[in-house]
Design a protein around this motif. Structure first.
Motif, mmCIF file in Angstrom:
data_model
loop_
_atom_site.group_PDB
_atom_site.id
_atom_site.type_symbol
_atom_site.label_atom_id
_atom_site.label_comp_id
_atom_site.label_asym_id
_atom_site.label_seq_id
_atom_site.Cartn_x
_atom_site.Cartn_y
_atom_site.Cartn_z
ATOM 1 N N PRO A 129 0.964 -1.287 -0.104
ATOM 2 C CA PRO A 129 -0.084 -0.035 -0.115
ATOM 3 C C PRO A 129 0.750 1.333 -0.072
ATOM 4 O O PRO A 129 2.045 1.442 0.488
ATOM 5 N N HIS A 130 0.436 2.230 -0.668
ATOM 6 C CA HIS A 130 1.012 3.682 -0.742
ATOM 7 C C HIS A 130 0.726 4.219 0.509
ATOM 8 O O HIS A 130 -0.444 4.645 1.162
ATOM 9 N N THR A 131 1.934 4.476 1.463
ATOM 10 C CA THR A 131 1.610 4.743 2.915
ATOM 11 C C THR A 131 2.396 6.211 3.071
ATOM 12 O O THR A 131 2.219 6.614 4.198
ATOM 13 N N HIS A 136 1.861 13.006 1.066
ATOM 14 C CA HIS A 136 2.314 13.654 0.013
ATOM 15 C C HIS A 136 2.426 15.138 0.422
ATOM 16 O O HIS A 136 1.775 15.682 1.433
ATOM 17 N N ALA A 194 -2.721 11.424 1.146
ATOM 18 C CA ALA A 194 -2.353 10.104 0.481
ATOM 19 C C ALA A 194 -3.449 9.286 0.442
ATOM 20 O O ALA A 194 -3.640 8.337 -0.478
ATOM 21 N N LYS A 195 -4.227 9.244 1.683
ATOM 22 C CA LYS A 195 -5.524 8.277 1.562
ATOM 23 C C LYS A 195 -6.390 8.748 0.650
ATOM 24 O O LYS A 195 -6.996 7.857 -0.033
ATOM 25 N N TYR A 243 -5.928 10.105 -2.147
ATOM 26 C CA TYR A 243 -5.195 9.846 -3.567
ATOM 27 C C TYR A 243 -5.439 8.168 -3.673
ATOM 28 O O TYR A 243 -5.896 7.821 -4.641
ATOM 29 N N GLU A 244 -5.455 7.410 -2.622
ATOM 30 C CA GLU A 244 -5.301 5.943 -2.929
ATOM 31 C C GLU A 244 -6.842 5.928 -3.122
ATOM 32 O O GLU A 244 -7.158 4.738 -3.999
ATOM 33 N N SER A 277 -7.658 6.818 -6.780
ATOM 34 C CA SER A 277 -7.192 5.910 -7.765
ATOM 35 C C SER A 277 -8.022 4.395 -7.660
ATOM 36 O O SER A 277 -8.378 3.901 -8.575
ATOM 37 N N ALA A 278 -8.166 3.862 -6.402
ATOM 38 C CA ALA A 278 -9.132 2.855 -6.390
ATOM 39 C C ALA A 278 -10.430 2.890 -6.913
ATOM 40 O O ALA A 278 -10.959 1.840 -7.704
#
Length: 85
Positions: free
Chosen positions: A4-6, A9, A20-21, A23-24, A27-28
């Motif tokens: 996961p991207h942790t 940013h 960051a969350k 962005y995730e 994306s999802a």
């Protein structure tokens, strides 16, 4: 399986961990919306997409806003998040 991207940013010098969350999430969700039936992709799908982008915009705006003016912006962000849910 990818990790996961942790990391957080940084946006123009602002460190916004929630970005960051978000962005995730965006994306999802973008990938998931492609699986929606065509009839729903352009109604419900666009609404969800727009709500997430607005939520991101509000969080970034709150990052640039003075402390005393943050709460109304964060309340708007909370409403957008509730709509997404």
């Amino acid at each position: 399986m990818t990790e996961p991207h942790t990391h957080t940013h940084t946006i123009a010098g602002l460190d916004i961990p929630i970005f960051a969350k978000l962005y995730e999430l965006y994306s999802a969700t973008s990938a998931y919306l492609l699986q929606f039936p065509k009839a729903k992709r352009y109604t419900l799908g666009q609404t969800i997409d727009r709500l997430i982008l607005t939520l991101i915009e509000l969080i970034i705006t709150a990052g640039y806003t003075s402390r005393e003016h943050k709460m109304p912006i964060l309340r708007q962000a909370s409403v957008k998040l509730a709509l997404i849910k």
